[in-house]
Scaffold this motif. Structure first.
Motif, PDB file in Angstrom:
ATOM      1  N   MET A  55       0.852  -1.191   0.000  1.00 28.86           N
ATOM      2  CA  MET A  55       0.000   0.000   0.000  1.00 28.86           C
ATOM      3  C   MET A  55       0.884   1.235   0.000  1.00 28.86           C
ATOM      4  SD  MET A  55      -1.276   0.235   3.967  1.00 28.86           S
ATOM      5  CE  MET A  55      -2.145   1.736   3.598  1.00 28.86           C
ATOM      6  N   ARG A  56       0.295   2.375  -0.298  1.00 29.37           N
ATOM      7  CA  ARG A  56       1.068   3.605  -0.364  1.00 29.37           C
ATOM      8  C   ARG A  56       1.449   4.072   1.049  1.00 29.37           C
ATOM      9  NH1 ARG A  56      -4.217   5.126  -0.178  1.00 29.37           N
ATOM     10  NH2 ARG A  56      -4.741   7.123   0.786  1.00 29.37           N
ATOM     11  N   ALA A  57       2.612   4.690   1.160  1.00 28.08           N
ATOM     12  CA  ALA A  57       3.078   5.191   2.447  1.00 28.08           C
ATOM     13  C   ALA A  57       2.928   6.702   2.558  1.00 28.08           C
ATOM     14  CB  ALA A  57       4.538   4.797   2.666  1.00 28.08           C
ATOM     15  N   PHE A  71       5.868  15.599   0.405  1.00 24.22           N
ATOM     16  CA  PHE A  71       7.254  15.404   0.004  1.00 24.22           C
ATOM     17  C   PHE A  71       7.779  14.021   0.367  1.00 24.22           C
ATOM     18  CE2 PHE A  71       6.893  20.026   0.220  1.00 24.22           C
ATOM     19  CZ  PHE A  71       7.461  20.383  -0.999  1.00 24.22           C
ATOM     20  N   THR A  72       7.099  13.304   1.258  1.00 21.27           N
ATOM     21  CA  THR A  72       7.549  11.952   1.587  1.00 21.27           C
ATOM     22  C   THR A  72       7.387  11.005   0.398  1.00 21.27           C
ATOM     23  OG1 THR A  72       5.382  11.339   2.489  1.00 21.27           O
ATOM     24  CG2 THR A  72       6.973  12.294   4.018  1.00 21.27           C
ATOM     25  N   CYS A  73       6.604  11.407  -0.600  1.00 21.71           N
ATOM     26  CA  CYS A  73       6.448  10.576  -1.796  1.00 21.71           C
ATOM     27  C   CYS A  73       7.737  10.530  -2.614  1.00 21.71           C
ATOM     28  CB  CYS A  73       5.307  11.094  -2.665  1.00 21.71           C
ATOM     29  SG  CYS A  73       3.660  10.949  -1.919  1.00 21.71           S
ATOM     30  N   ASP A  74       8.655  11.489  -2.354  1.00 22.57           N
ATOM     31  CA  ASP A  74       9.913  11.526  -3.098  1.00 22.57           C
ATOM     32  C   ASP A  74      10.951  10.573  -2.514  1.00 22.57           C
ATOM     33  OD1 ASP A  74       8.809  13.476  -4.686  1.00 22.57           O
ATOM     34  OD2 ASP A  74       9.644  15.132  -3.518  1.00 22.57           O
ATOM     35  N   ASP A  75      10.680  10.025  -1.328  1.00 17.34           N
ATOM     36  CA  ASP A  75      11.654   9.155  -0.670  1.00 17.34           C
ATOM     37  C   ASP A  75      11.468   7.699  -1.114  1.00 17.34           C
ATOM     38  OD1 ASP A  75      12.611  11.328   0.735  1.00 17.34           O
ATOM     39  OD2 ASP A  75      11.235  11.025   2.419  1.00 17.34           O
ATOM     40  N   GLY A  94       3.108  -1.970   8.866  1.00 12.89           N
ATOM     41  CA  GLY A  94       2.369  -0.851   9.435  1.00 12.89           C
ATOM     42  C   GLY A  94       0.929  -0.882   8.980  1.00 12.89           C
ATOM     43  N   CYS A  95       0.207   0.161   9.277  1.00 18.07           N
ATOM     44  CA  CYS A  95      -1.197   0.227   8.884  1.00 18.07           C
ATOM     45  C   CYS A  95      -1.496   1.584   8.294  1.00 18.07           C
ATOM     46  CB  CYS A  95      -2.117  -0.047  10.072  1.00 18.07           C
ATOM     47  SG  CYS A  95      -1.929   1.106  11.445  1.00 18.07           S
ATOM     48  N   GLY A  96      -2.563   1.685   7.536  1.00 15.35           N
ATOM     49  CA  GLY A  96      -2.974   2.939   6.918  1.00 15.35           C
ATOM     50  C   GLY A  96      -4.389   2.821   6.417  1.00 15.35           C
ATOM     51  N   TYR A 143      -8.859   8.701   3.550  1.00 13.70           N
ATOM     52  CA  TYR A 143      -7.772   9.545   4.029  1.00 13.70           C
ATOM     53  C   TYR A 143      -7.958   9.831   5.514  1.00 13.70           C
ATOM     54  CZ  TYR A 143      -7.015  10.367  -0.950  1.00 13.70           C
ATOM     55  OH  TYR A 143      -6.784  10.208  -2.294  1.00 13.70           O
ATOM     56  N   LEU A 144      -6.836  10.093   6.190  1.00 17.69           N
ATOM     57  CA  LEU A 144      -6.868  10.443   7.600  1.00 17.69           C
ATOM     58  C   LEU A 144      -7.283  11.900   7.766  1.00 17.69           C
ATOM     59  CD1 LEU A 144      -3.561   8.794   8.909  1.00 17.69           C
ATOM     60  CD2 LEU A 144      -5.887   8.151   9.565  1.00 17.69           C
TER      61      LEU A 144
END
Length: 214
Positions: free
Chosen positions: A1-3, A16-20, A27-29, A35-36
């Motif tokens: 799943m996406r982080a 910007f965490t999508c660039d890492d 984990g969970c999401g 969306y949160l």
């Protein structure tokens, strides 16, 4: 799943965490399409609120932002002025930035030319056609920006002397020569030092130090 892009804020601002390129971890999401919110609860995109600074605008509600009426729908703000407000005298030559998507735009001035736009778009009046605000709030081309040194502003083309280098004001920034200037250091008293960069230090010990080495 996406982080990344896990929160409702990601609908209006770039995550910007999508660039890492991180190593996958356990984990969970939220499930796909959810969306949160600000309370850490997974909700459907159509129920996401909107965010302006620290203010939360609920889905389906409106708020006034810098004189504009902004309506929140599915986590995205849509703002507009009335025709009479659009001709306000305090924003001559400016256009209204409507944050109706992931626009990487913001109000630019001669003082923040090199500062990136915040990830969260803020609706408001901005200068069009790559122009920026001067100190008086007027829209001017970037190359006409003045430069700040100390407490004084210098017009484009003005020069100042810094040590053995000459600096010229160009479009709001100083363009300086790169001559190697002579410097001095100072050791005095008991553990007092002024290094070549002008920094002052104080420390005392029984160690031996090399101050200059060629």
């Amino acid at each position: 799943m996406r982080a990344c892009n896990q929160t409702c804020k990601a609908l209006m601002q770039y995550d910007f965490t999508c660039d890492d390129d991180d190593v996958p971890v356990s984990g969970c999401g939220c499930p796909e399409g959810m969306y949160l919110d600000e309370n850490g609860i997974c909700i459907d995109k159509t129920q996401c609120p909107c965010y302006i600074s620290d203010n939360v605008i609920k889905h389906g509600h409106s708020a006034t932002v810098q004189g504009a009426i902004c309506f929140c729908k599915s986590g995205v703000l849509s703002c507009s002025y009335t025709k009479s407000e659009d001709s306000r005298q305090d924003s001559p030559g400016k256009v209204f930035l409507n944050c109706d998507g992931l626009q990487k735009q913001c109000a630019k001035s001669c003082q923040n030319l090199n500062v990136p736009c915040p990830s969260l778009c803020v609706p408001g009046w901005i200068c069009p056609n790559n122009q920026v605000e001067d100190r008086n709030g007027n829209c001017i081309p970037r190359e006409e920006c003045s430069c700040l040194y100390g407490d004084a502003f210098y017009n484009p083309g003005a020069t100042i002397q810094l040590d053995c280098n000459k600096c010229t004001c160009q479009g709001g920034s100083w363009d300086c020569s790169e001559n190697q200037c002579s410097k001095t250091c100072l050791v005095y008293g008991s553990g007092h030092y002024i290094t070549f960069d002008g920094q002052r230090w104080f420390f005392d010990s029984d160690c031996e130090y090399v101050f200059v080495q060629v």
